[in-house]
Write a protein that holds these residues in place. Structure first.
Motif, PDB file in Angstrom:
ATOM      1  N   PRO A 608       0.808  -1.218   0.000  1.00 40.76           N
ATOM      2  CA  PRO A 608       0.000   0.000   0.000  1.00 40.76           C
ATOM      3  C   PRO A 608       0.844   1.271   0.000  1.00 40.76           C
ATOM      4  CG  PRO A 608      -0.908  -1.571   1.530  1.00 40.76           C
ATOM      5  CD  PRO A 608       0.387  -2.148   1.043  1.00 40.76           C
ATOM      6  N   SER A 609       2.012   1.225   0.657  1.00 40.34           N
ATOM      7  CA  SER A 609       2.823   2.435   0.655  1.00 40.34           C
ATOM      8  C   SER A 609       3.266   2.754  -0.772  1.00 40.34           C
ATOM      9  CB  SER A 609       4.026   2.270   1.570  1.00 40.34           C
ATOM     10  OG  SER A 609       4.864   1.260   1.078  1.00 40.34           O
ATOM     11  N   GLN A 612       0.568   4.640  -2.344  1.00 45.22           N
ATOM     12  CA  GLN A 612       0.607   6.036  -1.926  1.00 45.22           C
ATOM     13  C   GLN A 612       1.684   6.795  -2.696  1.00 45.22           C
ATOM     14  OE1 GLN A 612       0.953   5.207   2.264  1.00 45.22           O
ATOM     15  NE2 GLN A 612      -1.203   5.663   2.595  1.00 45.22           N
TER      16      GLN A 612
ATOM     17  N   PHE B 125       9.799   8.807   4.605  1.00 48.38           N
ATOM     18  CA  PHE B 125       8.679   7.895   4.331  1.00 48.38           C
ATOM     19  C   PHE B 125       8.705   7.440   2.874  1.00 48.38           C
ATOM     20  CE2 PHE B 125       4.406   7.618   2.546  1.00 48.38           C
ATOM     21  CZ  PHE B 125       4.005   6.451   3.157  1.00 48.38           C
ATOM     22  N   LEU B 132       4.236   4.530   8.155  1.00 50.55           N
ATOM     23  CA  LEU B 132       3.367   5.653   8.527  1.00 50.55           C
ATOM     24  C   LEU B 132       3.308   5.856  10.021  1.00 50.55           C
ATOM     25  CD1 LEU B 132       0.242   5.643   6.237  1.00 50.55           C
ATOM     26  CD2 LEU B 132       1.990   7.386   6.487  1.00 50.55           C
ATOM     27  N   GLY B 439      -1.120   1.857   8.021  1.00 50.97           N
ATOM     28  CA  GLY B 439      -0.647   2.354   6.732  1.00 50.97           C
ATOM     29  C   GLY B 439      -0.655   1.284   5.670  1.00 50.97           C
ATOM     30  N   LEU B 447      -2.194  10.412   4.480  1.00 50.29           N
ATOM     31  CA  LEU B 447      -0.930  11.053   4.121  1.00 50.29           C
ATOM     32  C   LEU B 447      -1.021  12.551   4.285  1.00 50.29           C
ATOM     33  CD1 LEU B 447       0.649   9.710   0.874  1.00 50.29           C
ATOM     34  CD2 LEU B 447       1.591   9.859   3.166  1.00 50.29           C
TER      35      LEU B 447
END
Lengths: 634, 458
Positions: A608-609, A612, B125, B132, B439, B447
């Motif tokens: 999922p990151s 993003q 990040f 997260l 996250g 975010l």
């Protein structure tokens, strides 16, 4: 074969995928050739004698609404009918029919022979013919060429297949049938990632050598719901019983002692087998604490002595099979008609095909069925029909026919394959469908009927049926919403007797039906007498009433997801430029090239990151373009 | 922080990472491709090879006049080992605002730019250096105003919180696995968990969520401090007690009833946690004084916003318990302090709205202060086990609460014998909520919110 023969479409393989591909292309008016090594083996059920099951039954109905054959054949040849999960929620009920295998194959052959645009050709395909990056036909083993404008490969487990009963493998895709050589080597040389999978099948037993009297029989359901909206509402063949037995500690002992003779355990078979359909060797080792496993004895037809031993698939040597089978109660003196075997075969990693099932590298070449790493008749048929339709669309230069995940299980299947690929033979499960409450057997016509008519796959007459169903449901819903139940003494008693609570005031039957503990049948006991409705109408309405709140919520979730479905990823996106992606993610994304952010999120190994980061990157692209244009203005 | 600058991640950014103001040493952090070259220029480095993570003592030069303006340590980091995951440099100049500003100015002259709030962490990040939850932990450390709070942030950063949540995630995944197996493999006669077992598993996760949420409350207390209201009838001695606790004469004390009219405020640290005290006008029904009346109203407003109320009463004068009856309806704990113990402990029943009652002889004594501090410790610092007192952000708290609600609904549905496919929908949503906090579930809102909350430097 005549070199000058020219077809619109050639379908290679006469299994469940091939049949649907051929039939779909025929329905759409194309000249189709079905090429298969043995015409008499068209439509053979190589493994278990059943069509349908959870999620699979759903797909059979979907295939049927798209005008497919599988449902018709299954209905006509059904020798035991079961509605699975009848006691669970209606969205996860699935139809399973046991079939007379011979009749089923005969039905298919007759069906294809009767189709006006279909030519059946006996021959083994060695290669496809390419013109540039376009596929224009096939070459047979004798060198003959057949030309066409598109080709659909549905070779099942036959490509470079090796069968094992014990350590010694022999070439062959199915008992008594040769493997297909050459084709997967050609595909590999064209740059396709070709890998190995494994599957297995249990022994077939002689009916006359089994002590039936000591076994527990299992009956099918009395009420029959055909798969096809075109089938008669009654079963057409006599119904049979199945029987249950169990393995014993002795069975397990024999298996354990002989594991060194199992090709799987010796590492001779490198292909990955299906986790949900493990061999008995697997079961015994992985669940060593259990001293017994269930097995079902299923007749393979009305006019055969062959009994299928569900749950005991094995690739141990024949003599070991004899030994351990005879430790199972009822099989003390069993005669084996055909020993169980494992088969290892080539498949094409399915991330190399589009949602249309066309390959990424070769135009007008389509793949369907086990060649894409799936397992099961229904999974194969679902891909076959989609490949057939899309082959037609390709030669007509029309955009592909793609269903979405909230429309059909078939779409979930294809999207999963092309997005995630697969490491084991892929089987459809209801839990793979995030829109499970909407994808039900009872509403298949509603979901796909109009699309199918528009596509020209079924006659427009179907619309009448769709509308009449819809009207009936609406009328019944209205009646449920208007007629009231008053808190009379007997009503209250009846409610309590049914495990429900008494009424506080008069309520509509709809409200009563909404109670989880009250079923449609219970309404009759509560004085409902507003006419008779067909069971499927009543069931659909019951589901509507009971689950409307949840369906609404699921729809909201679907709508949320749509946002990501609408975020398109540029086709030429260079993933190595997106900061924050791991090497593995860059690789996966570059291979799959997802169409949308939502599809990207479904790729296994893409975290999922990463999604993003992609989202951030997309926004950045947008801003840059915006900034760029602004600078130019200045 | 604007989206646009945040995303120019190839820029070299710089910022003061220590608090603004005078200090012995300050830290100026520089990150982005080209940071090393920039540092070489400013320190007139020469040919010497740079060894990463080694400290060097160097002069910092003003490139206009070529003169050094400070001397300090400097450390180089390669992209793999830096906080942001990019090539970075840290300068340790002397902590004078003039020097720091000059250094930053020189850096910007040579092509760096001042970092946006949270930009270092954002890069960390993006480059996979922080997840997260950890990223949020950084925020807590930076924003912390007390030791305990900073510890919380660090714990958060080390992933204790992630671990705990991952465990709950695993448990829910197990519940779902059993439910789905039961649906999809109906034919296989699997032995999946019984309804009772599933119910137990779900309840257990719900209980753990409850504990975490209680911890969250404590976390908030640590972050925002504890707010304590002193109140009583006029002339009961609130102001005397306040001055005693604070150790200074904040409130004017006089024998005249109604001296305190406005809210008086002050704070102390107890075991690293900040406690705020409010002294208010004495509460009486029939105040004829208009200003006093406004003060009373303010006091009443405060009762709804504090974490604890001390009610101070002199049992030797007539007590109008009824005047404080409104406390019954508040969701705030009340502790009653009876004064003038030296005049004898009269038998007074504990008011029903009071958690406990205690006697004090002299509000000015150390004993009185010790009693109050002890009560506060007991109430806020010892009851909650330390490892549960995990920092939870407001949106995380909301997500966990939602997860717990979904689980409760799921258990309820199970009791009503609703189908598994519906119950699993609830469990799935609970799982999504937890994954969202971890996250793991993509959603751009998180975010945006996180990175808009970050302060400069980290």
């Amino acid at each position: 074969m005549m070199g000058q023969d020219h077809f619109d479409i050639i379908v290679v393989g006469g299994g469940h995928a091939g049949i649907e591909a051929v039939a779909a292309a025929d329905r759409l008016g194309k000249r189709v050739a079905l090429v298969t090594p043995d015409i008499s083996r068209i439509g053979v059920m190589s493994c278990n004698p059943a069509i349908g099951g959870l999620a699979k039954g759903h797909m059979v109905r979907e295939i049927d609404v798209l005008g497919g054959v599988m449902g018709l054949a299954a209905d006509a040849c059904c020798i035991q009918f079961k509605r699975l999960n009848a006691s669970k929620g209606p969205a996860v009920r699935g139809t399973r029919m046991q079939e007379d295998k011979d009749l089923y194959a005969r039905f298919m052959l007759n069906y294809l022979r009767a189709l006006p645009n279909v030519t059946l050709i006996q021959g083994e395909v060695k290669a496809v013919i390419l013109e540039g990056t376009r596929c224009v036909g096939v070459v047979l083993h004798d060198g003959a060429q057949i030309r066409s404008r598109a080709v659909v490969l549905t070779t099942g487990t036959f490509m470079n297949a090796i069968m094992y009963t014990g350590l010694k493998g022999e070439e062959g895709g199915r008992a008594g049938e040769k493997a297909t050589k050459g084709l997967s080597d050609q595909l590999r040389s064209l740059g396709f990632d070709v890998r190995r999978l494994k599957t297995g099948t249990p022994a077939r037993l002689d009916r006359n050598s089994i002590r039936w009297e000591i076994l527990e029989p299992q009956k099918g359901d009395d009420r029959f719901y055909p798969f096809s909206f075109r089938s008669p509402k009654q079963v057409q063949l006599p119904q049979v019983l199945c029987y249950i037995s169990r393995t014993t500690p002795e069975t397990h002992d024999i298996i354990r002692k002989n594991l060194h003779l199992s090709p799987m355990f010796q590492g001779i078979i490198e292909g990955v087998g299906p986790r949900y359909c493990p061999s008995i060797e697997d079961k015994v080792t992985r669940f060593s604490d259990r001293d017994s496993h269930l097995t079902f004895l299923e007749p393979e037809g009305l006019n055969t002595n062959s009994i299928y031993l569900q749950g005991i698939s094995t690739s141990l040597p024949a003599e070991i099979q004899d030994q351990f089978l005879r430790t199972i109660p009822g099989l003390e003196n069993v005669n084996v008609l055909r020993y169980g075997y494992a088969v290892e075969y080539d498949f094409i990693v399915p991330t190399q095909i589009f949602h249309s099932l066309e390959t990424r590298y070769i135009k007008n070449l389509f793949l369907a069925g086990q060649i894409n790493g799936t397992s099961g008749y229904e999974e194969a048929a679902a891909q076959g029909i989609l490949a057939g339709i899309n082959a037609v669309r390709a030669i007509e230069n029309k955009p592909p026919f793609i269903l979405t995940r909230d429309q059909a299980y078939m779409a979930v299947l294809v999207d999963d394959l092309v997005t995630k690929g697969t490491n084991e033979p892929y089987r459809m499960l209801t839990s793979r469908a995030e829109h499970r409450l909407v994808l039900r057997e009872d509403n298949t016509l509603d979901r796909l009927g109009e699309i199918s008519i528009k596509e020209g796959l079924v006659s427009a007459d179907l619309m009448e049926l769709i509308l009449s169903h819809r009207q009936k449901r609406e009328r019944l819903l209205m009646e449920l919403g208007t007629h009231k139940l008053t808190p009379k003494q007997w009503v209250q008693e009846m409610l309590v007797a049914k495990g429900s609570t008494p009424l506080l005031k008069a309520v509509t039957y709809e409200e009563i039906l909404r109670r989880p503990e009250i079923s449609w049948q219970d309404l009759y006991d509560l004085g409902w007498n507003e006419g008779l409705y067909e069971p499927d109408i009543a069931e659909a309405v019951e589901i509507e009433v009971k689950y409307s709140g949840y369906i609404r919520r699921q729809n909201e979730l679907i709508a949320q997801m749509k946002r990501y479905e609408e975020m398109l990823l540029p086709e030429n996106l260079d993933y190595s430029l997106v900061r924050g992606l791991s090497k593995e993610e860059v690789e996966k994304l570059s291979t799959v090239r997802p169409r949308t952010l939502a599809q990207a999120s479904r790729i296994s190994g893409v975290n999922p990151s990463a999604i993003q980061c992609l989202m951030v990157y997309l926004k950045m692209l947008g801003k840059r373009n915006y900034e760029g244009s602004r600078e130019q203005c200045i | 922080m604007s989206q646009i600058t945040k995303l120019r991640e190839h820029d070299v950014i710089c910022a003061l990472s220590t608090p603004a103001g005078v200090s012995g040493i300050a830290v100026v952090r520089v990150s982005g491709p080209g940071s090393w070259e920039l540092a070489r220029t400013i320190t007139k480095w020469g040919e010497q090879e740079i060894v990463p993570r080694q400290t060097y003592l160097r002069w910092f030069y003003d490139l206009e006049d070529g003169e050094p303006f400070d001397q300090g340590l400097i450390v180089f980091y390669q992209d793999k080992s830096s906080y942001t995951g990019q090539e970075s440099v840290e300068f340790f100049p002397h902590g004078s605002p003039v020097i720091v500003e000059r250094l930053l100015f020189q850096l910007c002259q040579k092509g760096a730019r001042i970092a946006e709030p949270g930009e270092f962490t954002f890069r960390a990040f993006l480059n996979g250096r922080l997840d997260l939850v950890q990223a949020e932990g950084v925020l807590h450390v930076i924003e912390s105003q007390s030791v305990e709070q900073a510890k919380q942030g660090l714990r958060h950063l080390r992933g204790v919180y992630s671990q705990k949540l991952s465990m709950l995630e695993q448990q829910l995944v197990r519940v779902l696995a059993h439910m789905e197996a039961d649906i999809d493999f109906a034919l296989e006669n699997l032995t999946t968990a019984s309804q009772e077992q599933l119910r137990e598993w779900m309840t257990s996760v719900a209980v753990q969520l409850d504990e975490m949420l209680q911890g969250a409350q404590k976390g908030r207390i640590l972050k925002e401090g504890v707010h304590v209201l002193l109140m009583g009838p006029p002339n009961s001695g609130n102001s005397t007690l306040l001055n005693n606790i604070l150790g200074e004469e904040k409130a004017i004390v006089s024998p005249i009833a109604g001296t305190t009219r406005d809210v008086i405020e002050g704070s102390i640290l107890i075991e690293g946690v900040r406690f705020y005290f409010y002294d208010t006008a004495g509460i009486r029904q029939n105040s004829s004084d208009e200003i006093e009346g406004v003060g009373i109203k303010k006091a009443l407003d405060l009762t709804r916003r504090v974490d604890l109320i001390f009610l101070i009463l002199n049992p030797h004068v007539d007590i109008h318990f009824s005047e404080f009856h409104f406390l019954t309806d508040l969701n705030v704990p009340v502790i009653t302090l009876f004064t003038h113990r030296d005049l004898g402990e009269r038998r007074v029943s504990t008011p029903e709205y009071s958690l406990s009652t205690h006697w004090i002889s002299n509000l000015k004594s150390d004993e009185a202060k010790a009693l109050v501090v002890g009560l506060l410790k007991e109430q806020f610092l010892t009851r909650c086990p330390r490892d549960l007192s995990l920092m939870v952000h407001v949106h995380q708290e909301a997500a966990l609460q939602k997860a717990r609600e979904h689980l409760k609904v799921a258990v309820g549905l199970m009791d009503q014998h609703v189908g598994t496919e519906i119950i699993s929908l609830e469990v799935r949503e609970a799982l999504y909520c937890i994954q969202k906090v971890l996250g793991k579930h993509f959603d751009d809102d998180i975010l945006d919110q996180i990175f808009s909350e970050f302060c400069i430097g980290k």
